[in-house]
Design an enzyme around this catalytic site. Structure first.
Site, PDB file in Angstrom:
ATOM      1  N   HIS A  34     -73.645  19.197  28.848  1.00 14.00           N
ATOM      2  CA  HIS A  34     -73.210  19.057  30.232  1.00 14.00           C
ATOM      3  C   HIS A  34     -72.177  17.949  30.398  1.00 14.00           C
ATOM      4  O   HIS A  34     -71.235  18.081  31.179  1.00 14.00           O
ATOM      5  CB  HIS A  34     -74.427  18.775  31.121  1.00 14.00           C
ATOM      6  N   HIS A  89     -73.753  23.631  39.895  1.00 13.10           N
ATOM      7  CA  HIS A  89     -75.122  23.148  40.070  1.00 13.10           C
ATOM      8  C   HIS A  89     -76.041  24.340  39.886  1.00 13.10           C
ATOM      9  O   HIS A  89     -76.783  24.727  40.785  1.00 13.10           O
ATOM     10  CB  HIS A  89     -75.290  22.487  41.439  1.00 13.10           C
TER      11      HIS A  89
END
Length: 717
Positions: A34, A89
């Site tokens: 990430h 998200h």
């Protein structure tokens, strides 16, 4: 997730010792997929990010591009910049759709603030499993509510985006949020530390235990029990504090009190502060116990990695610290002087609440922490295109299935929940091909389009991604705008699976190639991998958010005026692969060929859209002409159209548009040598769509069309 043996060996070799527990978890998060893009960074060099308009390219919290200025500008003292950023998200929105989506909005807005900009627009691209499934509708409702409540409360209009449904998102939805900001050139701030001796000041909400391990959580497949077991990794947002932070940031930047800034997002304070100083070639000394905290007895590790929302880390000159604290108090925000920029290592110390002796919990080279993660060398398998197997479908059934599909249906239920006019800049509202914002400082209209089509990239990842870029740019052209820059959110499944990684490679290359062909620099973005679950991987999904500019703020509508001749501009790609028609009726086909001179086509289309004789323009893409024509019908205007084949009705080749004009010859002349122009028929004033397709005829009134297209609102209201 934990630090792998190979990574631990690298860390031990660099430090000359075993890492402390806090260092271990810090490396685990900052070296996660990430944060470090270990599987994707080797591919991202395919993108071209340069151009005279580019002020700040990839690598900062948001990109910055220079706006052209027209004679209608309200201010001429200096240049006007816009910021562009996009984030995902995804995992949090599966576990907790409301808070996951809401905090996605908050994070991308703070990325905008950290550049010294004021947020003026949001674009949300959302992807869910089949609409027929109750769980998909549950996620949709929660995500939309989270976006609406947060965006509306902070006063940033949501003006563009997309909503797509595909069975392969059932176990892992995607929530991609883009934000556009506005600033004068002399207000620009970056996330690069400027000078040793400056103070690091944390402003915003108190730090709690929410969001712990969010970066590592986003870097692994979703487990079957993720909705319960991973809930602590999801942050909880407070939009009212975010609104105060927006206004405080504006005052801090206006008063020249900020040397550099970084939003506290993935990996919390540890991520933001270490990346800020490493980017400037500095180190830091931080006293973690000085951080204002919401909960008692927090450990050093919790303070370092909590992803509590509505927080910013500022680099401030010592003489400005008191003034920063005054502004924070004015807006009822917490403020802590947590340390300073140094010439040495990134060092964090901690003294427990019981008065224990201060100990050093982190002491590492900042550049090694922020940039030292090794890249992955992964196997890939190139995807193959399907063979042609077209269905023999009933025309009426096919038309109603495609026009009534949740993918092509009206998204009114979604965007009517967003405040899209706050700020008084929205000249073209949601529901059109692209939104247009009135940037009066520069006297230009800023057009915004965002989205992707998973049917296209499932059929042909490379060409489907090229089509995504072309489609978004076509949306701008129909409003008379030419592209300025783009940011992307590259979503994929588990990259350790060769077929998944092969598809991801293909969408990166396809998006990069078409953006280059259109002369659109890709100035920033986000990568989200490991979007995989027990249900399988998501389709490779290259969300693109593109902005373009035009003189003035007016644009032709996408709805019929009822007075002109109807023309189809652009060439067919000769195939139906990836179309909604095949998704609904069965069958397969190769993906359509895209125009070789797409840039010239779109430049001409933008010029035609701005002509006084042009009454309406609407792109042809998802669902083909069937959907485009249905969307253009109003209570007062319809169309009488003749087509030569069913293929023509459902062809989704992007780069094409329906033009209603009072001067068809001028349109043909403009496109002469650029792209074919086909006569479709004429607009009418009866609010009906009459379609003659080969030897069959379809006829629908506006109420029947509205009923077909309102499937989402009908199911959810």
């Amino acid at each position: 997730m934990s630090l792998s043996d190979a990574d631990r060996e690298l860390v031990v070799a660099e430090l000359g010792r075993d890492p402390t527990p806090a260092e271990t978890v810090l490396f685990e998060n900052l070296w996660s997929e990430h944060c470090a893009y270990r599987s994707s960074r080797p591919l991202l060099s395919a993108f071209s990010s340069e151009g005279d308009q580019v002020v700040v390219g990839p690598g900062d919290d948001a990109a910055v591009v220079r706006l052209p200025t027209s004679d209608g500008a309200e201010t001429t003292d200096g240049e006007t910049y816009v910021t562009m950023g996009i984030e995902s998200h995804n995992h949090p929105s599966y576990v907790d759709p409301y808070d996951g989506a809401a905090t996605g909005v908050g994070g991308i807005v703070r990325d905008t603030l950290s550049m010294g900009a004021y947020p003026i627009a949001l674009a949300d691209s959302l992807y869910f499993g089949d609409f027929d499934r109750e769980h998909s509708r549950y996620l949709l409702e929660g995500v939309v509510e989270g976006i609406a409540d947060y965006g509306n409360a902070i006063g940033v209009p949501t003006v563009a985006g997309s909503v797509e449904f595909h069975e392969d998102y059932e176990g892992n939805p995607l929530v991609n949020v883009a934000c556009v900001g506005l600033l004068d050139a002399d207000r620009l701030v970056t996330a690069e530390a400027q000078s040793a001796g400056n103070k690091l000041v944390l402003v915003g909400n108190a730090t709690g235990r929410d969001g712990l391990g969010g970066a590592s959580f986003a870097s692994e497949d979703l487990a079957e029990d993720a909705e319960t077991e991973d809930r602590p990794a999801v942050q909880v947002g407070d939009p009212y504090s975010e609104k105060l932070l927006v206004e405080a940031n504006e005052e801090l930047v206006t008063d020249g009190l900020v040397e550099s800034a970084r939003d506290l997002g993935a990996a919390g304070l540890g991520g933001a502060s270490s990346e800020l100083v490493a980017k400037g070639g500095f180190g830091a000394e931080i006293a973690l116990d000085r951080v204002h905290q919401r909960e008692p007895n927090m450990s050093a590790l919790e303070i370092l990695l909590a992803e509590s929302q509505e927080r910013m880390c500022y680099e401030v000159r010592p003489e400005h610290v008191d003034r920063v604290a005054e502004i924070a108090e004015k807006y009822d925000l917490g403020c802590s002087v947590i340390g300073e920029v140094t010439e040495g290592n990134y060092v964090c110390t901690f003294e427990g609440s019981e008065g224990n002796q201060r100990e050093t919990v982190v002491d590492v080279p900042p550049e090694f922490l922020a940039e030292g993660a090794p890249m992955n060398d992964l196997d890939s398998v190139a995807p193959e295109q399907p063979d042609r197997d077209l269905p023999d479908a009933d025309l009426t059934a096919a038309f109603e299935a495609v026009v009534g599909s949740p993918n092509t249906a009206s998204k009114r239920w979604v965007y009517r929940q967003y405040d899209h006019e706050v700020g008084l800049r929205t000249a073209v509202r949601p529901g059109d091909d692209a939104a247009v914002m009135a940037i009066r400082d520069a006297g230009v209209g800023l057009a915004i389009s965002a989205g992707a089509n998973p049917n296209w990239t499932t059929c042909a990842p490379y060409d489907g991604a090229r089509a995504v870029a072309l489609e978004n740019a076509t949306n701008l052209a129909t409003k008379g705008a030419t592209p300025l820059a783009a940011v992307d959110c590259l979503n994929g499944g588990n990259p350790e699976k060769p077929d998944v990684y092969g598809g991801f490679e293909a969408v990166v290359d396809g998006l990069a190639d078409m953006c280059r062909a259109l002369s659109v620099p890709v100035v920033g973005g986000n990568v989200s991998l490991y979007n995989d679950s027990v249900a399988g991987p998501i389709p490779p999904t290259p969300t693109l958010a593109v902005v373009g500019t035009k003189a003035g703020y007016e644009a032709p509508p996408a709805a019929f005026a009822g007075e002109g001749e109807l023309l189809l501009v652009g060439d067919s790609g000769g195939a139906l692969g990836g179309s909604e028609y095949l998704a609904r009726m069965g069958g397969s086909d190769a993906f359509p060929e895209l125009p070789a001179d797409a840039g010239d086509v779109l430049t001409t289309l933008a010029d035609v859209a701005d002509a006084e004789t042009t009454l309406a323009v609407h792109d042809v893409s998802h669902g083909g002409l069937a959907v485009s024509l249905a969307e253009m019908v109003t209570a007062d205007a319809g169309a009488d159209v003749a087509l030569d084949s069913v293929f023509t009705l459902f062809d989704e080749t992007p780069g094409r548009a329906v033009v209603e004009t009072t001067d068809a010859d001028a349109v043909r002349e403009a496109f002469d040598g650029v792209a074919p122009v086909t006569t479709l028929g004429a607009a009418t004033d009866d609010g009906r769509l009459s379609l003659s397709v080969a030897d069959e005829t379809l006829d629908y009134g506006v109420n029947e069309i509205v009923d077909l297209r309102d499937v989402i609102a009908r199911e959810l209201d």
